[in-house]
Design an enzyme around this catalytic site. Structure first.
Site, short mmCIF file in Angstrom:
data_model
loop_
_atom_site.label_atom_id
_atom_site.label_comp_id
_atom_site.label_asym_id
_atom_site.label_seq_id
_atom_site.Cartn_x
_atom_site.Cartn_y
_atom_site.Cartn_z
N CYS A 4 0.87 -1.18 0.00
CA CYS A 4 0.00 0.00 0.00
C CYS A 4 0.91 1.23 0.00
CB CYS A 4 -0.92 0.00 1.22
SG CYS A 4 -1.80 1.57 1.40
N CYS A 7 0.59 3.42 3.14
CA CYS A 7 1.21 2.77 4.32
C CYS A 7 2.73 2.93 4.25
CB CYS A 7 0.83 1.29 4.39
SG CYS A 7 -0.83 0.99 5.06
N ASP A 30 0.18 16.53 -1.87
CA ASP A 30 -0.05 15.65 -3.02
C ASP A 30 1.06 15.85 -4.05
OD1 ASP A 30 -2.89 14.19 -4.17
OD2 ASP A 30 -1.32 14.65 -5.63
N HIS A 46 -4.42 1.30 8.34
CA HIS A 46 -4.95 1.10 6.99
C HIS A 46 -6.47 0.87 6.99
CE1 HIS A 46 -4.70 -0.05 2.71
NE2 HIS A 46 -5.73 -0.82 3.03
N ASN A 85 -12.46 10.32 -2.75
CA ASN A 85 -12.97 9.48 -3.82
C ASN A 85 -13.07 8.06 -3.30
OD1 ASN A 85 -12.88 11.66 -5.69
ND2 ASN A 85 -10.69 11.33 -5.94
N THR A 93 -7.57 6.06 -6.76
CA THR A 93 -6.43 5.35 -7.34
C THR A 93 -5.54 4.73 -6.27
OG1 THR A 93 -5.12 7.40 -7.42
CG2 THR A 93 -6.36 6.82 -9.41
N HIS A 96 -6.15 3.42 0.16
CA HIS A 96 -5.93 3.70 1.59
C HIS A 96 -6.69 5.00 1.82
CE1 HIS A 96 -3.04 3.86 5.24
NE2 HIS A 96 -3.84 4.93 5.35
N HIS A 98 -8.16 8.42 2.23
CA HIS A 98 -7.48 9.73 2.27
C HIS A 98 -8.47 10.82 1.94
CE1 HIS A 98 -6.99 8.02 -1.77
NE2 HIS A 98 -7.04 9.25 -2.25
N HIS A 100 -8.56 14.56 0.41
CA HIS A 100 -7.87 15.63 -0.30
C HIS A 100 -8.32 16.95 0.32
CE1 HIS A 100 -6.80 13.27 -4.03
NE2 HIS A 100 -7.80 12.53 -3.61
P1 5GP Z 1 -7.16 9.37 -5.41
O1 5GP Z 1 -6.97 9.40 -6.92
O2 5GP Z 1 -7.06 7.95 -4.89
O3 5GP Z 1 -8.39 10.09 -4.92
O4 5GP Z 1 -5.96 10.20 -4.81
C1 5GP Z 1 -4.66 9.70 -4.76
C2 5GP Z 1 -3.75 10.90 -4.75
O5 5GP Z 1 -2.47 10.45 -4.36
C3 5GP Z 1 -3.60 11.58 -6.12
O6 5GP Z 1 -4.02 12.92 -6.02
C4 5GP Z 1 -2.11 11.44 -6.41
O7 5GP Z 1 -1.57 12.59 -7.06
C5 5GP Z 1 -1.52 11.21 -5.04
N1 5GP Z 1 -0.29 10.43 -5.07
C6 5GP Z 1 -0.06 9.29 -5.77
N2 5GP Z 1 1.17 8.83 -5.53
C7 5GP Z 1 1.75 9.69 -4.65
C8 5GP Z 1 3.03 9.76 -4.02
O8 5GP Z 1 3.91 8.90 -4.21
N3 5GP Z 1 3.26 10.80 -3.18
C9 5GP Z 1 2.32 11.76 -2.94
N4 5GP Z 1 2.66 12.75 -2.11
N5 5GP Z 1 1.10 11.73 -3.51
C10 5GP Z 1 0.81 10.71 -4.35
ZN ZN Z 2 -2.42 1.53 3.53
#
Ligand code: 5GP
Ligand code: ZN
Length: 112
Positions: A4, A7, A30, A46, A85, A93, A96, A98, A100
């Protein structure tokens, strides 16, 4: 949890730009910001997403919102949006939980 991304970030195995940390949650900027200020707040334990929140683990979500309220004030953000999301079709994507936090500019109207 193995494999993950968040994690691993929480464990310090993958570097991140920390905004805030306590015993229950971790906040970091981000990697692909969608607003001038865009950070993520995650529980340290997690949870795969909103659909896995239940009575037993919901307290951390209330805690995360209190952290968002505090940290945004410290960053001088008067207006901001909080988004989570849940599920691939909603754009999740990283599986875990989160939140924003987006701000620092006038955000587009609407929910998406
Ligand atoms: P989701 O698309 O799941 O709502 O948000 C995942 C977020 O994680 C995305 O906005 C993406 O830019 C961010 N993200 C993905 N990989 C990494 C990373 O390695 N480091 C950081 N700081 N953010 C990440
Ligand atoms: Zn996790």
């Amino acid at each position: 949890m193995e494999d993950c991304l968040f994690c691993k970030i929480i464990a310090g195995e993958i570097p991140s730009n920390k905004v805030y940390e306590d015993a229950l949650c971790y906040a970091f900027y981000d990697i692909a910001p969608q607003a001038p200020t865009h950070f993520l707040v995650v529980p340290k334990k997690h949870i795969s997403g909103v659909s896995e929140i239940c009575e037993e683990n919901a307290a951390v979500v209330a805690h995360i919102f209190s952290v968002i309220s505090k940290v945004t004030k410290e960053l001088g953000l008067a207006s901001y949006r909080v988004v989570s999301n849940c599920g691939e079709d909603a754009g999740q994507t990283v599986f875990h939980l989160h939140f924003h936090v987006l701000g620092g500019a006038r955000l587009a109207d609407g929910m998406c």
